[in-house]
Design a protein around this motif. Structure first.
Motif, PDB file in Angstrom:
ATOM      1  N   GLU A   1       8.069  -8.429  -0.794  1.00  0.00           N
ATOM      2  CA  GLU A   1       9.083  -9.351  -1.293  1.00  0.00           C
ATOM      3  C   GLU A   1       8.994  -9.497  -2.810  1.00  0.00           C
ATOM      4  OE1 GLU A   1      10.170 -13.954  -0.388  1.00  0.00           O
ATOM      5  OE2 GLU A   1       9.732 -12.696   1.353  1.00  0.00           O
ATOM      6  N   GLN A   2       7.778  -9.407  -3.353  1.00  0.00           N
ATOM      7  CA  GLN A   2       7.574  -9.584  -4.789  1.00  0.00           C
ATOM      8  C   GLN A   2       7.714  -8.295  -5.581  1.00  0.00           C
ATOM      9  OE1 GLN A   2       3.667 -11.438  -5.290  1.00  0.00           O
ATOM     10  NE2 GLN A   2       4.692 -13.323  -5.919  1.00  0.00           N
ATOM     11  N   VAL A   3       7.230  -7.192  -5.031  1.00  0.00           N
ATOM     12  CA  VAL A   3       7.168  -5.923  -5.770  1.00  0.00           C
ATOM     13  C   VAL A   3       7.844  -4.819  -4.958  1.00  0.00           C
ATOM     14  CG1 VAL A   3       5.670  -4.227  -6.869  1.00  0.00           C
ATOM     15  CG2 VAL A   3       4.975  -6.628  -6.811  1.00  0.00           C
ATOM     16  N   ARG A   4       8.902  -4.270  -5.540  1.00  0.00           N
ATOM     17  CA  ARG A   4       9.576  -3.136  -4.903  1.00  0.00           C
ATOM     18  C   ARG A   4       9.420  -1.917  -5.801  1.00  0.00           C
ATOM     19  NH1 ARG A   4      15.181  -6.399  -3.569  1.00  0.00           N
ATOM     20  NH2 ARG A   4      14.142  -8.250  -2.721  1.00  0.00           N
ATOM     21  N   GLN A   5       9.225  -0.773  -5.168  1.00  0.00           N
ATOM     22  CA  GLN A   5       8.973   0.457  -5.906  1.00  0.00           C
ATOM     23  C   GLN A   5      10.075   1.472  -5.639  1.00  0.00           C
ATOM     24  OE1 GLN A   5       4.828   1.789  -5.956  1.00  0.00           O
ATOM     25  NE2 GLN A   5       4.205  -0.098  -4.911  1.00  0.00           N
ATOM     26  N   GLU A   6      10.271   2.347  -6.620  1.00  0.00           N
ATOM     27  CA  GLU A   6      11.333   3.352  -6.547  1.00  0.00           C
ATOM     28  C   GLU A   6      12.669   2.686  -6.191  1.00  0.00           C
ATOM     29  OE1 GLU A   6      11.154   6.438  -7.453  1.00  0.00           O
ATOM     30  OE2 GLU A   6       9.002   6.409  -7.833  1.00  0.00           O
ATOM     31  N   VAL A   7      13.000   1.647  -6.953  1.00  0.00           N
ATOM     32  CA  VAL A   7      14.202   0.865  -6.680  1.00  0.00           C
ATOM     33  C   VAL A   7      15.429   1.629  -7.185  1.00  0.00           C
ATOM     34  CG1 VAL A   7      15.398  -1.308  -7.118  1.00  0.00           C
ATOM     35  CG2 VAL A   7      12.898  -1.274  -6.865  1.00  0.00           C
ATOM     36  N   LYS A   8      16.346   1.922  -6.270  1.00  0.00           N
ATOM     37  CA  LYS A   8      17.552   2.648  -6.638  1.00  0.00           C
ATOM     38  C   LYS A   8      18.523   1.698  -7.336  1.00  0.00           C
ATOM     39  CE  LYS A   8      21.014   5.859  -4.859  1.00  0.00           C
ATOM     40  NZ  LYS A   8      21.523   6.598  -3.667  1.00  0.00           N
ATOM     41  N   LEU A   9      18.994   2.118  -8.500  1.00  0.00           N
ATOM     42  CA  LEU A   9      19.883   1.293  -9.305  1.00  0.00           C
ATOM     43  C   LEU A   9      21.312   1.811  -9.229  1.00  0.00           C
ATOM     44  CD1 LEU A   9      17.508   0.945 -12.378  1.00  0.00           C
ATOM     45  CD2 LEU A   9      17.756  -0.607 -10.442  1.00  0.00           C
ATOM     46  N   GLY A  10      22.232   1.013  -9.750  1.00  0.00           N
ATOM     47  CA  GLY A  10      23.651   1.336  -9.636  1.00  0.00           C
ATOM     48  C   GLY A  10      24.048   2.624 -10.319  1.00  0.00           C
ATOM     49  N   ASP A  11      23.303   3.032 -11.329  1.00  0.00           N
ATOM     50  CA  ASP A  11      23.646   4.273 -12.039  1.00  0.00           C
ATOM     51  C   ASP A  11      23.004   5.503 -11.410  1.00  0.00           C
ATOM     52  OD1 ASP A  11      21.047   3.798 -12.668  1.00  0.00           O
ATOM     53  OD2 ASP A  11      21.316   3.742 -14.844  1.00  0.00           O
ATOM     54  N   GLY A  12      22.350   5.298 -10.254  1.00  0.00           N
ATOM     55  CA  GLY A  12      21.739   6.417  -9.554  1.00  0.00           C
ATOM     56  C   GLY A  12      20.294   6.682  -9.902  1.00  0.00           C
ATOM     57  N   THR A  13      19.766   6.040 -10.926  1.00  0.00           N
ATOM     58  CA  THR A  13      18.364   6.208 -11.299  1.00  0.00           C
ATOM     59  C   THR A  13      17.478   5.319 -10.427  1.00  0.00           C
ATOM     60  OG1 THR A  13      18.561   4.493 -12.999  1.00  0.00           O
ATOM     61  CG2 THR A  13      18.951   6.780 -13.674  1.00  0.00           C
ATOM     62  N   ARG A  14      16.180   5.533 -10.534  1.00  0.00           N
ATOM     63  CA  ARG A  14      15.228   4.735  -9.760  1.00  0.00           C
ATOM     64  C   ARG A  14      14.166   4.149 -10.697  1.00  0.00           C
ATOM     65  NH1 ARG A  14      15.209   5.432  -4.150  1.00  0.00           N
ATOM     66  NH2 ARG A  14      16.649   7.057  -3.405  1.00  0.00           N
ATOM     67  N   ALA A  15      13.960   2.862 -10.578  1.00  0.00           N
ATOM     68  CA  ALA A  15      12.931   2.186 -11.369  1.00  0.00           C
ATOM     69  C   ALA A  15      11.604   2.262 -10.633  1.00  0.00           C
ATOM     70  CB  ALA A  15      13.322   0.734 -11.608  1.00  0.00           C
ATOM     71  N   ASP A  16      10.518   2.549 -11.355  1.00  0.00           N
ATOM     72  CA  ASP A  16       9.211   2.691 -10.714  1.00  0.00           C
ATOM     73  C   ASP A  16       8.777   1.408 -10.004  1.00  0.00           C
ATOM     74  OD1 ASP A  16       8.919   5.333 -11.562  1.00  0.00           O
ATOM     75  OD2 ASP A  16       8.121   4.710 -13.497  1.00  0.00           O
ATOM     76  N   TYR A  17       8.860   0.283 -10.716  1.00  0.00           N
ATOM     77  CA  TYR A  17       8.529  -1.015 -10.120  1.00  0.00           C
ATOM     78  C   TYR A  17       9.543  -2.046 -10.611  1.00  0.00           C
ATOM     79  CZ  TYR A  17       3.664   0.773  -9.619  1.00  0.00           C
ATOM     80  OH  TYR A  17       2.533   1.504  -9.324  1.00  0.00           O
ATOM     81  N   VAL A  18       9.940  -2.934  -9.720  1.00  0.00           N
ATOM     82  CA  VAL A  18      10.695  -4.117 -10.107  1.00  0.00           C
ATOM     83  C   VAL A  18       9.983  -5.325  -9.496  1.00  0.00           C
ATOM     84  CG1 VAL A  18      12.890  -5.347 -10.077  1.00  0.00           C
ATOM     85  CG2 VAL A  18      12.879  -2.841 -10.193  1.00  0.00           C
TER      86      VAL A  18
ATOM     87  N   ALA B   1       0.833  -1.207   0.000  1.00  0.00           N
ATOM     88  CA  ALA B   1       0.000   0.000   0.000  1.00  0.00           C
ATOM     89  C   ALA B   1       0.865   1.253   0.000  1.00  0.00           C
ATOM     90  CB  ALA B   1      -0.920  -0.008   1.220  1.00  0.00           C
ATOM     91  N   SER B   2       0.420   2.248  -0.751  1.00  0.00           N
ATOM     92  CA  SER B   2       1.060   3.572  -0.768  1.00  0.00           C
ATOM     93  C   SER B   2       2.548   3.506  -1.109  1.00  0.00           C
ATOM     94  CB  SER B   2       0.870   4.272   0.586  1.00  0.00           C
ATOM     95  OG  SER B   2      -0.508   4.408   0.868  1.00  0.00           O
ATOM     96  N   GLY B   3       2.919   2.593  -1.998  1.00  0.00           N
ATOM     97  CA  GLY B   3       4.299   2.519  -2.458  1.00  0.00           C
ATOM     98  C   GLY B   3       5.227   1.690  -1.601  1.00  0.00           C
ATOM     99  N   ALA B   4       4.700   1.015  -0.582  1.00  0.00           N
ATOM    100  CA  ALA B   4       5.551   0.189   0.284  1.00  0.00           C
ATOM    101  C   ALA B   4       6.070  -1.023  -0.477  1.00  0.00           C
ATOM    102  CB  ALA B   4       4.762  -0.260   1.515  1.00  0.00           C
ATOM    103  N   ASP B   5       7.295  -1.432  -0.148  1.00  0.00           N
ATOM    104  CA  ASP B   5       7.893  -2.591  -0.792  1.00  0.00           C
ATOM    105  C   ASP B   5       7.359  -3.893  -0.200  1.00  0.00           C
ATOM    106  OD1 ASP B   5       9.450  -1.042  -2.441  1.00  0.00           O
ATOM    107  OD2 ASP B   5      11.237  -1.140  -1.164  1.00  0.00           O
TER     108      ASP B   5
END
Length: 356
Positions: free
Chosen positions: A36-53, A30-34
């Protein structure tokens, strides 16, 4: 619709995308909380953030979802999503499937299997994504898989199977077979199923018929030639079964339950008498399932509608394979018919109550 909603990106995610993922069986917080299956605003190695992984049970990424607001073209995020997939692959060793969406339109990009980006009805379930990624490493070249001659052994049948194999190997996802009644369309279909299964291209197959008698005939052919593959005839009593490999159904029966399956559940959909089935309400089945599609019809090419050719990606009048009635006669696979003129008393003189 997009202009009417005019959702910003956050609202699009909360009201539309979250629910679509939940409908596909994903555990969305709920409300963007991560979770185990769905993570949001995932910070990546290049500094960007993916909306959902979306993650599998082994902790590796199965898919990345790039979200845009409703008024933005969903494909505008395709390049951004590809860069996210690059970063996730570099970090985990597994390249995720790419989805880009504006909450209304959803596009799937699987650049490993090299299919063109395509619009899909919804998101794959975890199980369907696992198999899609499994295919990348394990599916074989279709031309390398020998045909089982106990299923289909006539030259025109073998040619039809090979033509479909070449078409699918060329990154097409649809094929149309025109074959005269009595020349073994169902055998060709079973042979294709056998090849695609052994090549690792298909795990679950849906075979659609427009009449119960044709369904019973198809069931008998599958039972005879693929007895080891679990199969089921879809009905109200069996619609919840998810452990089979071959699903046979009439169009009306499947229409009652198709949304109970996720869009990626079937890898291959075969449509018998396809020149009748792709119209009106039954067309929803072909929009919903993101699968390879094969149309079968006995109708002569000149009587097949333009929409049928368009749906299966063939130029008008040029199906993937064509073996018509005249071809069957020339090869002595069918006997010619004779037209007999006859009359009757009713047609000649009619009926009178006094003479009955």
């Amino acid at each position: 619709v997009a202009a009417t909603l005019a959702f910003d990106e956050l609202t699009t995610r909360r009201r539309l995308i979250d629910q679509q993922l939940i409908d596909a069986g994903w555990d969305v917080g709920a409300s963007g909380a991560d979770t185990e299956q769905v993570r949001q605003e995932v910070k990546l190695g290049d500094g960007t953030r993916a909306d959902y992984v979306l993650y599998g049970a082994n902790g590796k990424p199965l898919a990345v979802v790039e979200a845009k607001k409703t008024a933005t073209d969903a494909q505008a995020g395709a390049e951004q999503a590809r860069l996210y997939a690059d970063a996730l692959q570099a970090a985990t060793g597994q390249r995720p499937v790419i989805f880009c969406t504006n909450g209304l339109d959803i596009y799937l990009d699987d650049d490993v299997l090299k299919y063109p980006r395509r619009k899909v009805y919804g998101y794959y379930s975890e199980d369907s994504l696992v198999y899609l990624i499994h295919q990348r490493a394990h599916r074989k070249e279709l031309v390398s898989v020998p045909l089982e001659l106990t299923i289909a052994d006539r030259m025109y049948q073998l040619e039809a199977v090979k033509r479909v194999g070449v078409r699918f190997s060329s990154s097409f996802r649809k094929a149309l077979l025109v074959q005269a009644t009595g020349t073994g369309k169902t055998r060709v279909a079973v042979s294709l199923v056998d090849v695609l299964m052994r090549a690792g291209w298909a795990k679950r197959i849906l075979f659609l018929c427009d009449r119960r008698e044709l369904l019973r005939q198809a069931d008998r052919v599958f039972k005879e030639h693929l007895p080891g593959e679990p199969r089921v005839v879809v009905s109200a009593a069996t619609a919840d079964q998810r452990d089979k490999r071959i699903y046979l159904a009439t169009y009306p029966a499947m229409m009652k339950c198709y949304e109970d399956f996720d869009v990626g559940f079937f890898d291959l959909v075969i449509a018998d008498e396809s020149h009748r089935s792709i119209y009106k309400k039954y067309k929803a089945l072909f929009w919903y399932f993101d699968a390879l599609q094969i149309g079968l019809t006995a109708t002569p090419v000149e009587f097949v509608g333009r929409d049928t050719f368009q749906h299966f990606g063939c130029p008008e009048g040029d199906p993937t394979s064509n073996f018509g009635f005249r071809d069957a006669l020339a090869g002595k696979y069918l006997a010619p018919f004779r037209v007999i003129a006859f009359t009757s008393q009713f047609r000649d003189t009619g009926f009178k109550y006094s003479t009955m």
